[in-house]
Design an enzyme around this catalytic site. Structure first.
Site, PDB file in Angstrom:
ATOM      1  N   GLN A 182       0.985  -1.349   0.056  1.00  0.00           N
ATOM      2  CA  GLN A 182      -0.026  -0.002  -0.165  1.00  0.00           C
ATOM      3  C   GLN A 182       0.984   1.164   0.002  1.00  0.00           C
ATOM      4  OE1 GLN A 182      -3.869  -0.742   0.178  1.00  0.00           O
ATOM      5  NE2 GLN A 182      -2.613  -2.441  -0.790  1.00  0.00           N
ATOM      6  N   ALA A 223     -11.782   1.813   4.366  1.00  0.00           N
ATOM      7  CA  ALA A 223     -11.047   0.951   3.236  1.00  0.00           C
ATOM      8  C   ALA A 223     -10.085   1.873   2.533  1.00  0.00           C
ATOM      9  CB  ALA A 223     -11.616  -0.125   2.679  1.00  0.00           C
ATOM     10  N   HIS A 224      -9.106   1.260   1.811  1.00  0.00           N
ATOM     11  CA  HIS A 224      -8.194   2.055   0.976  1.00  0.00           C
ATOM     12  C   HIS A 224      -8.743   3.005  -0.202  1.00  0.00           C
ATOM     13  CE1 HIS A 224      -7.016  -1.854  -1.255  1.00  0.00           C
ATOM     14  NE2 HIS A 224      -8.323  -1.451  -1.435  1.00  0.00           N
ATOM     15  N   ASN A 225      -8.145   4.145  -0.511  1.00  0.00           N
ATOM     16  CA  ASN A 225      -8.688   4.890  -1.394  1.00  0.00           C
ATOM     17  C   ASN A 225     -10.212   5.298  -1.425  1.00  0.00           C
ATOM     18  OD1 ASN A 225      -6.446   2.866  -2.983  1.00  0.00           O
ATOM     19  ND2 ASN A 225      -6.026   5.101  -3.424  1.00  0.00           N
TER      20      ASN A 225
END
Length: 335
Positions: A182, A223-225
């Site tokens: 990440q 969560a990511h993004n």
């Protein structure tokens, strides 16, 4: 510590009906307020409790003025709940209950992190490399802020929150999972509040972005993004999957789940425990909660749900048979 009603109104406004010299020692709920307390009535459904309230003063809307005067002193304002919120802030400032700026001796702060002198970092918190923390931001105890995270001014990060942890990214190779590193970060705007034990993952490539004024309750997973628009609020146990975009001025009630790679329009409001599985392009309120009922009845209805596809096919076949059996109407003769 005590203040007078006159002091409250002088600083916060409102229309006082009663003795301005009346001393107030605490803010209390409507049902338990005592003779030296101030309380508020924001929900008209609680109006029957007003007459039995023992508070020194009640904050009410103009529509409740007559009933409030019948029991004693009151402050009239257009939005009692907002007035109550501002009163709590005023009370904290007045009584010196604010957390002083500075870094607790037990906190671990990386040498490359930049913490504004007016910010607060609580006990046992960890601030990793290249983190930036803005003016008057409060980091409570046992918070972990991972590398490269940027947090704006006047934010509050409650105990146990983790900001900038790795997003959940893996590629399948045969029977094994291969980790996707990440490489992005987390960017948080101004006036954001993050609840206890809430987690905000760093982006896989770009950044996870929380805009100005966002309010996150406890135990939320971002969560990511993910991108969250300005002044959006989420209650406890909301889960937002990766790369989803939440618009501005949205509300997500407790336990809402949102799948990844979709968008929610500005001013979208989702009822508790609803699962959003596709993009919502129109503002409004959305609900997908199946009503609860006694377990035995739920089992019966669940069994019927499994048969819906067969029932649909049977209905379609019956409609076709009826159409074939229906007599044909002769065409109309033109004059």
């Amino acid at each position: 510590m005590q203040v007078t009603l006159a002091e409250i109104v002088a600083d916060l406004g409102g229309e006082l009906h009663g003795d301005g010299a009346c001393a107030i020692t605490a803010i209390a709920p409507l049902e338990t307020a005592g003779a030296s307390d101030i309380t508020f009535l924001a929900n008209p459904r609680l109006l029957p409790q007003l007459q039995g309230c023992q508070a020194a003063c009640v904050i009410v809307a103009p529509a409740q003025l007559e009933q409030a005067l019948a029991r004693g002193a009151c402050i009239v304002t257009a939005d009692p709940y907002l007035y109550f919120a501002r009163l709590t802030q005023w009370w904290v400032r007045r009584h010196g209950q604010q957390v002083p700026a500075g870094i607790h001796p037990s906190a671990v702060v990386h040498p490359t992190a930049r913490v504004h002198p007016s910010a607060t970092v609580g006990a046992l918190s960890v601030i990793e490399a290249d983190v930036q923390i803005g003016a008057e931001t409060r980091i409570d105890s046992r918070v972990t802020i991972e590398r490269g995270t940027v947090i704006g001014a006047r934010c509050i990060i409650h105990s146990g929150a983790v900001i900038g942890s790795d997003g959940f990214g893996f590629a399948k190779q045969g029977q094994q999972w291969v980790k996707i590193e990440q490489l992005g970060h987390v960017r948080i705007g101004d006036d954001v509040e993050v609840g206890a034990n809430t987690c905000i993952d760093r982006g896989a490539l770009g950044d996870t972005v929380i805009a100005n004024g966002v309010k996150l309750d406890n135990l939320i997973q971002i969560a990511h993004n993910v991108q969250v628009g300005e002044n959006t609020a989420m209650a406890a146990c909301v889960g937002i999957s990766g790369s989803t975009k939440i618009g501005a001025n949205c509300t997500l009630a407790g336990g809402v789940g949102v799948v990844g790679h979709i968008e929610l329009a500005d001013n979208t409001h989702v009822s508790g425990a609803t699962v959003i599985s596709s993009s919502l392009t129109e503002p409004g309120r959305y609900t997908g909660v199946y009503p609860f009922e006694p377990h035995s009845k739920w089992e019966q209805n669940a069994a019927l749900l499994r048969q819906l596809r067969k029932m649909r096919d049977r209905i379609r076949n019956l409609e076709k048979e009826l159409a074939r059996a229906r007599p044909q109407q002769p065409p109309e003769q033109s004059l």
